[in-house]
Scaffold this motif. Structure first.
Motif, PDB file in Angstrom:
ATOM      1  N   ALA A  20       1.941  -0.580  -1.580  1.00 30.59           N
ATOM      2  CA  ALA A  20       2.599   0.360  -2.682  1.00 30.59           C
ATOM      3  C   ALA A  20       1.738   0.589  -3.917  1.00 30.59           C
ATOM      4  CB  ALA A  20       3.971  -0.436  -3.332  1.00 30.59           C
ATOM      5  N   GLY A  21       1.927   1.356  -4.559  1.00 30.44           N
ATOM      6  CA  GLY A  21       0.283   1.882  -4.722  1.00 30.44           C
ATOM      7  C   GLY A  21       0.664   2.223  -6.620  1.00 30.44           C
ATOM      8  N   ASP A  22      -0.095   2.879  -7.343  1.00 30.15           N
ATOM      9  CA  ASP A  22       0.393   2.785  -8.704  1.00 30.15           C
ATOM     10  C   ASP A  22       0.928   4.668  -8.521  1.00 30.15           C
ATOM     11  OD1 ASP A  22      -1.252   0.305  -9.699  1.00 30.15           O
ATOM     12  OD2 ASP A  22      -2.897   0.825 -10.270  1.00 30.15           O
ATOM     13  N   ASP A  23       0.966   4.962  -8.022  1.00 34.34           N
ATOM     14  CA  ASP A  23       0.662   6.170  -7.829  1.00 34.34           C
ATOM     15  C   ASP A  23       1.734   6.231  -7.747  1.00 34.34           C
ATOM     16  OD1 ASP A  23       0.220   5.970  -5.341  1.00 34.34           O
ATOM     17  OD2 ASP A  23      -0.606   7.514  -4.659  1.00 34.34           O
ATOM     18  N   ALA A  24       3.060   5.574  -7.679  1.00 32.44           N
ATOM     19  CA  ALA A  24       4.564   5.994  -7.211  1.00 32.44           C
ATOM     20  C   ALA A  24       5.143   6.118  -5.949  1.00 32.44           C
ATOM     21  CB  ALA A  24       5.055   6.900  -7.723  1.00 32.44           C
ATOM     22  N   LYS A  25       3.673   5.987  -5.311  1.00 32.31           N
ATOM     23  CA  LYS A  25       4.064   6.049  -3.554  1.00 32.31           C
ATOM     24  C   LYS A  25       3.491   4.681  -2.776  1.00 32.31           C
ATOM     25  CE  LYS A  25       2.670  11.065  -4.112  1.00 32.31           C
ATOM     26  NZ  LYS A  25       0.845  11.804  -3.225  1.00 32.31           N
ATOM     27  N   ILE A  26       4.415   4.808  -1.709  1.00 29.86           N
ATOM     28  CA  ILE A  26       3.928   2.908  -0.099  1.00 29.86           C
ATOM     29  C   ILE A  26       3.611   4.061   0.223  1.00 29.86           C
ATOM     30  CG2 ILE A  26       5.522   1.796   1.168  1.00 29.86           C
ATOM     31  CD1 ILE A  26       7.275   1.880  -1.020  1.00 29.86           C
ATOM     32  N   ARG A  27       2.816   4.155   0.865  1.00 31.38           N
ATOM     33  CA  ARG A  27       2.179   3.947   1.897  1.00 31.38           C
ATOM     34  C   ARG A  27       1.809   2.618   3.539  1.00 31.38           C
ATOM     35  NH1 ARG A  27      -0.778   5.687  -1.885  1.00 31.38           N
ATOM     36  NH2 ARG A  27      -1.677   8.024  -2.185  1.00 31.38           N
ATOM     37  N   LEU A  28       2.482   3.440   4.876  1.00 30.48           N
ATOM     38  CA  LEU A  28       2.441   2.608   6.379  1.00 30.48           C
ATOM     39  C   LEU A  28       0.758   3.376   6.746  1.00 30.48           C
ATOM     40  CD1 LEU A  28       4.183   0.569   6.059  1.00 30.48           C
ATOM     41  CD2 LEU A  28       5.386   3.007   5.257  1.00 30.48           C
ATOM     42  N   TRP A  29       0.609   1.803   7.344  1.00 37.40           N
ATOM     43  CA  TRP A  29      -1.308   1.349   7.504  1.00 37.40           C
ATOM     44  C   TRP A  29      -0.805   0.811   9.233  1.00 37.40           C
ATOM     45  CZ3 TRP A  29      -4.860   4.596   5.630  1.00 37.40           C
ATOM     46  CH2 TRP A  29      -4.614   4.709   4.330  1.00 37.40           C
ATOM     47  N   GLN A  30      -1.577   1.140  10.295  1.00 33.84           N
ATOM     48  CA  GLN A  30      -1.251   0.847  11.307  1.00 33.84           C
ATOM     49  C   GLN A  30      -3.557   0.168  11.530  1.00 33.84           C
ATOM     50  OE1 GLN A  30       1.709   0.886  13.042  1.00 33.84           O
ATOM     51  NE2 GLN A  30       0.472  -0.689  14.801  1.00 33.84           N
ATOM     52  N   VAL A  31      -2.948  -1.896  11.760  1.00 36.80           N
ATOM     53  CA  VAL A  31      -4.326  -1.634  11.800  1.00 36.80           C
ATOM     54  C   VAL A  31      -4.236  -2.447  13.596  1.00 36.80           C
ATOM     55  CG1 VAL A  31      -5.594  -4.123  11.735  1.00 36.80           C
ATOM     56  CG2 VAL A  31      -3.745  -3.046   9.806  1.00 36.80           C
ATOM     57  N   PRO A  32      -5.329  -1.430  14.125  1.00 36.57           N
ATOM     58  CA  PRO A  32      -5.594  -1.372  15.637  1.00 36.57           C
ATOM     59  C   PRO A  32      -5.454  -3.191  16.087  1.00 36.57           C
ATOM     60  CG  PRO A  32      -7.472  -0.808  14.572  1.00 36.57           C
ATOM     61  CD  PRO A  32      -5.979  -0.845  13.482  1.00 36.57           C
ATOM     62  N   GLU A  33      -5.382  -3.119  17.574  1.00 41.32           N
ATOM     63  CA  GLU A  33      -5.203  -4.577  18.096  1.00 41.32           C
ATOM     64  C   GLU A  33      -7.038  -4.853  18.023  1.00 41.32           C
ATOM     65  OE1 GLU A  33      -3.514  -7.645  19.982  1.00 41.32           O
ATOM     66  OE2 GLU A  33      -2.883  -6.194  19.630  1.00 41.32           O
ATOM     67  N   GLY A  34      -7.110  -6.119  17.728  1.00 35.95           N
ATOM     68  CA  GLY A  34      -8.707  -7.151  17.150  1.00 35.95           C
ATOM     69  C   GLY A  34      -9.166  -6.775  15.664  1.00 35.95           C
ATOM     70  N   GLY A  35      -8.263  -6.118  15.206  1.00 39.63           N
ATOM     71  CA  GLY A  35      -8.796  -5.703  13.767  1.00 39.63           C
ATOM     72  C   GLY A  35      -9.209  -4.261  13.455  1.00 39.63           C
ATOM     73  N   LEU A  36      -9.788  -4.244  11.859  1.00 43.08           N
ATOM     74  CA  LEU A  36     -10.486  -3.173  11.730  1.00 43.08           C
ATOM     75  C   LEU A  36     -12.445  -2.986  12.253  1.00 43.08           C
ATOM     76  CD1 LEU A  36      -9.933  -2.577   8.257  1.00 43.08           C
ATOM     77  CD2 LEU A  36      -8.479  -1.478  10.294  1.00 43.08           C
ATOM     78  N   LYS A  37     -11.694  -1.519  13.258  1.00 47.00           N
ATOM     79  CA  LYS A  37     -13.620  -1.729  13.826  1.00 47.00           C
ATOM     80  C   LYS A  37     -14.149  -0.421  12.987  1.00 47.00           C
ATOM     81  CE  LYS A  37     -12.945  -3.756  17.136  1.00 47.00           C
ATOM     82  NZ  LYS A  37     -11.849  -4.700  17.083  1.00 47.00           N
ATOM     83  N   GLU A  38     -13.507   0.326  12.872  1.00 44.86           N
ATOM     84  CA  GLU A  38     -14.132   1.635  11.337  1.00 44.86           C
ATOM     85  C   GLU A  38     -13.226   1.075   9.774  1.00 44.86           C
ATOM     86  OE1 GLU A  38     -13.842   5.053  13.196  1.00 44.86           O
ATOM     87  OE2 GLU A  38     -11.440   4.686  14.269  1.00 44.86           O
ATOM     88  N   THR A  39     -13.033   1.869   9.053  1.00 43.82           N
ATOM     89  CA  THR A  39     -12.290   2.457   8.280  1.00 43.82           C
ATOM     90  C   THR A  39     -11.537   3.526   7.885  1.00 43.82           C
ATOM     91  OG1 THR A  39     -14.169   1.541   6.440  1.00 43.82           O
ATOM     92  CG2 THR A  39     -12.971   2.941   4.992  1.00 43.82           C
ATOM     93  N   LEU A  40     -10.201   3.034   7.581  1.00 47.08           N
ATOM     94  CA  LEU A  40      -9.087   3.584   7.469  1.00 47.08           C
ATOM     95  C   LEU A  40      -9.137   4.166   6.616  1.00 47.08           C
ATOM     96  CD1 LEU A  40      -6.136   1.520   8.999  1.00 47.08           C
ATOM     97  CD2 LEU A  40      -7.941   3.124  10.189  1.00 47.08           C
ATOM     98  N   THR A  41      -8.489   5.772   6.348  1.00 43.92           N
ATOM     99  CA  THR A  41      -8.738   6.616   5.894  1.00 43.92           C
ATOM    100  C   THR A  41      -7.034   7.486   5.332  1.00 43.92           C
ATOM    101  OG1 THR A  41      -9.638   8.820   6.089  1.00 43.92           O
ATOM    102  CG2 THR A  41     -10.845   6.616   5.325  1.00 43.92           C
ATOM    103  N   GLU A  42      -6.398   7.749   6.492  1.00 52.03           N
ATOM    104  CA  GLU A  42      -4.740   8.506   7.082  1.00 52.03           C
ATOM    105  C   GLU A  42      -3.599   7.027   7.266  1.00 52.03           C
ATOM    106  OE1 GLU A  42      -4.624  11.206   6.270  1.00 52.03           O
ATOM    107  OE2 GLU A  42      -6.587  11.914   5.547  1.00 52.03           O
ATOM    108  N   PRO A  43      -2.749   7.726   6.048  1.00 53.18           N
ATOM    109  CA  PRO A  43      -1.565   6.128   6.825  1.00 53.18           C
ATOM    110  C   PRO A  43      -0.397   6.819   7.917  1.00 53.18           C
ATOM    111  CG  PRO A  43      -1.470   7.152   4.584  1.00 53.18           C
ATOM    112  CD  PRO A  43      -2.566   7.996   4.842  1.00 53.18           C
ATOM    113  N   GLU A  44      -0.271   6.246   8.010  1.00 55.10           N
ATOM    114  CA  GLU A  44       0.957   6.441   8.906  1.00 55.10           C
ATOM    115  C   GLU A  44       1.721   7.186   8.571  1.00 55.10           C
ATOM    116  OE1 GLU A  44       2.979   3.927  12.816  1.00 55.10           O
ATOM    117  OE2 GLU A  44       2.850   3.201  11.620  1.00 55.10           O
ATOM    118  N   LEU A  45       2.776   6.922   7.181  1.00 53.14           N
ATOM    119  CA  LEU A  45       3.573   7.252   7.255  1.00 53.14           C
ATOM    120  C   LEU A  45       3.603   7.279   5.280  1.00 53.14           C
ATOM    121  CD1 LEU A  45       6.542   8.961   6.878  1.00 53.14           C
ATOM    122  CD2 LEU A  45       6.963   5.960   6.997  1.00 53.14           C
ATOM    123  N   ILE A  46       4.209   7.873   4.725  1.00 48.44           N
ATOM    124  CA  ILE A  46       4.015   7.882   2.815  1.00 48.44           C
ATOM    125  C   ILE A  46       5.414   8.295   2.368  1.00 48.44           C
ATOM    126  CG2 ILE A  46       3.150   8.906   1.022  1.00 48.44           C
ATOM    127  CD1 ILE A  46       0.687   9.555   2.382  1.00 48.44           C
TER     128      ILE A  46
END
Length: 719
Positions: free
Chosen positions: A341-367
């Motif tokens: 949940a962010g200051d902009d009144a939006k809730i973002r859903l993020w999907q972390v890949p198996e084994g952890g982050l290998k690169e920076t995630l910039t696009e959420p799965e759902l807003i």
């Protein structure tokens, strides 16, 4: 020499105080408080009424007068100056105090010189509103307690006990005291009667006292004593203390310990340690940890629990949330999904890949969009997958269906900031605690208005709420009107009647964040920036809160989050395992119950636990009215035997029976034992001497005296 010359003062611990009171103002005369063996009465003040203090300083004196000669005093003692008035209690020992002062003096009065002699000078932590003396019948004579007074302060009643350093009962300290039966009715006295009240002997009378000193338990104790006295002739005999034992928790000796350094995650950099008060600071699941960073863009670091150790100095891949993080939570049924949940009144859903982050995630799965103001907190449903609830500054609570990405319910009724939200264990109800001083329960599928509403904590600084005791009660951690942290227990069936029990914890600015274990009814609480972790067992009957041992961290921690019950090592009797966040590290902390027979499975501690990491329903099924419950599993390993099934061991006698020591022996028996002991020390006279077993040396092996001396000189020179 006075019998009371060595009297010492002991201010009892805070557990024996009567808290959460409002004492009366200084404007009226009197000591404002009176007490007997069962009850305490004191002057109160209505909320909002201003206190008036004495503005002039006056000198104070204590004088002793002979009633047969009142022209002059026998003795006087100066007590210095004070803005309050002094009060004096007449007895063998006399207490003198001043309203608004922090000193309570005690004097002994005698019929001969020096008449008045000071026994103690007690400095108190808070100003005194009044002092009342506890009757003699309530004293603990077996610990030589000669006097006990109750100090009335602004917020509590503090017992102050006076003890003489002796053991057991001493008649010179306890002359016959005034009884409780009146000597005559008022009409007889009015007609000239002069009978005296019959005195009581404290050594022969029934034991009115109890070893613990807690004023809240005093009335209960007297009732128990009367009940035990009436049934004393029935059944087997038991001691008075056995009949009136106060309940204690089997977890009272719980121990918290930081686990081995090999399990730590160290060298963490750039952490955001100033998250909002409604946020736990960081969140964990059994595979990974999410920690917000102080880098612009609301970045979140993800650390794999399977890869502990020192992190590299180089920057690591993160989740770029775009805005500052207000709250975040892992999906209990999907260890790869993180809701933010962010200051902009939006809730973002993020999907972390198996084994952890290998690169920076910039696009959420759902807003998720719908709130018009900043979001306070978010919580996943405990039974249904894909169902999320959120609270916001727009004073609404909204339910989201993650399967469709839409808002499905909007709950209203809050008049101020929502401090905390919590789902009931069966997933039917939602409880909230609000800054407007209310606790509410909703049935979201039936109504958008509160089902119940009741008074909550008075303090406006923050609060948390959690369901306890199989969903029958609500526990709220918050602040009172004096900003003291406390716990409040409510019945889920009658919120309007208010808290059925409460306990004051301490004074600190951070809100206590609770973790509740439904298998043991143990609740673990701590605040961000604290060094102490408080532990209580919650029971659905008096006394409701049973305090256990606390855990202290060496430095202030920034958060404490707990892992699933399956992460506990049952062989070490661990009932909870948490991760403690500090400035640069994450350290696992295990909470263990000390047991002797650790080779057995402690089935009295480990009941079947719910498989809460597997969903029971879908969001659509729950919204349509379906209900369910989690299945349960046993934590007992296959190669362990339950302690309830362990073979019973015969008790081992540590000492010989007393008959052995008390047996009378004749003089001949004693002489025989003495001779036997002497012979045993000397040994057998027929045994050969040790030197007789040595072998001799041949004559040619001996050296001459001169040769031997010369050899010794050479050895000395060589050295």
């Amino acid at each position: 020499i006075s019998s009371f010359s060595s009297t010492y003062v002991r201010v009892l611990s805070a557990r024996g105080w009567i808290n959460n009171i409002r004492a009366g103002s200084f404007s009226c005369q009197g000591n404002h408080i009176k007490a007997n063996s069962k009850l305490v009465a004191f002057n109160t003040e209505q909320a909002g009424k201003a206190m008036k203090l004495w503005k002039t300083m006056r000198s104070r004196e204590v004088k002793l007068w002979d009633s047969r000669k009142l022209s002059s005093s026998l003795s006087s003692v100066s007590l210095g100056t004070s803005s309050g008035t002094s009060e004096l209690y007449s007895d063998i020992l006399n207490v003198c105090y001043a309203q608004g002062d922090t000193v309570v003096d005690c004097f002994e009065v005698s019929s001969s010189e020096p008449f008045l002699s000071q026994v103690s000078h007690c400095l108190t932590d808070t100003s005194t509103r009044g002092v009342a003396m506890v009757p003699k019948l309530a004293l603990n004579v077996m610990s030589c307690e000669v006097m006990c007074v109750l100090q009335l302060t602004d917020s509590c009643i503090v017992p102050i006990s006076y003890h003489v350093p002796r053991k057991e009962f001493h008649e010179d300290l306890y002359p016959d005291t005034m009884g409780t039966t009146p000597a005559m009715p008022a009409e007889e006295w009015w007609q000239g009667g002069n009978k005296q009240v019959i005195g009581l002997n404290r050594q022969q009378d029934p034991p009115y006292f109890k070893p613990y000193r807690c004023l809240n338990q005093l009335v209960l104790f007297v009732l128990r004593w009367r009940k035990s006295a009436s049934t004393q002739t029935k059944g087997p005999k038991q001691s008075f203390l056995q009949q009136n034992r106060w309940p204690t928790s089997k977890f009272r000796h719980i121990q918290g310990a930081v686990m081995h350094r090999d399990t730590h995650i160290t060298n963490m950099r750039g952490l955001n340690l100033t998250t909002p008060g409604e946020c736990d600071g960081f969140c964990v699941n059994r595979h990974r940890v999410a920690v917000p960073l102080s880098i612009s863009g609301g970045q979140i670091a993800i650390y794999e629990r399977s890869q502990p150790g020192r992190l590299p100095d180089a920057s690591l891949p993160t989740i770029q949330n775009s805005v500052n993080v207000a709250d975040f939570s892992w999906d209990p049924f999907d260890t790869h999904r993180l809701a933010v949940a962010g200051d902009d009144a939006k809730i973002r859903l993020w999907q972390v890949p198996e084994g952890g982050l290998k690169e920076t995630l910039t696009e959420p799965e759902l807003i998720l969009q719908g709130h018009t103001e900043k979001i306070y907190s978010i919580k996943f449903h405990p039974l249904a997958s894909g169902l999320l609830v959120s609270s916001s500054y727009d004073l609404t609570v909204r339910l989201w269906n993650l399967e469709s990405g839409e808002q499905v319910k909007l709950l209203t009724g809050h008049k101020d900031q929502v401090f905390g939200i919590a789902w009931s264990p069966d997933g039917k109800f939602l409880a909230t605690v609000c800054k407007d001083g209310k606790v509410r329960i909703y049935d979201p599928r039936k109504s958008t208005s509160p089902l119940q509403e009741g008074p909550g904590p008075e303090g406006p600084r923050g609060a948390r709420i959690v369901w306890v005791c199989e969903g029958k009660y609500l526990l709220v951690s918050g602040f009172d009107s004096r900003s003291e942290r406390g716990l409040y227990l409510y019945s889920a069936d009658s919120l309007s009647s208010g808290a059925i029990a409460n306990i004051q914890v301490d004074v600190s600015p951070s809100t206590l964040i609770p973790f509740y274990d439904p298998d043991t009814n143990v609740i673990i609480l701590t605040g961000k920036g604290d060094t102490r972790v408080h532990i209580y067992e919650i029971v659905p009957e008096d006394p409701y809160f049973m305090e256990c041992s606390s855990f202290h961290s060496p430095e202030p921690h920034k958060g404490l989050a707990f892992l699933p019950k399956t992460e506990c090592n049952v062989r070490d009797v661990e009932i909870a395992v948490g991760l403690m966040l500090s400035k640069t590290t994450i350290e696992p902390v295990a909470f263990r119950v000390p047991r002797v027979k650790k080779e057995f499975f402690q089935d009295d501690v480990y009941t079947d636990t719910a498989v809460w990491w597997e969903p029971v329903l879908t969001a659509s099924a729950w919204l349509s009215g379906s209900n369910g419950q989690h299945k349960k599993i046993s934590l007992k390993p296959k190669n362990m035997t339950a302690v309830s099934e362990a073979p019973k061991e015969a008790p081992v006698r540590k000492y010989l029976p007393s008959s052995v020591y008390l047996e009378e022996k004749t003089d001949e028996q004693k002489k025989e034992e003495l001779l036997s002991a002497m012979v045993a020390k000397l040994g057998n006279m027929d045994d050969p001497l040790p030197q007789e077993s040595f072998e001799g040396v041949a004559d040619d092996e001996w050296v001459s005296e001169y040769h031997g001396a010369d050899l010794c000189c050479k050895l000395v020179m060589i050295k």
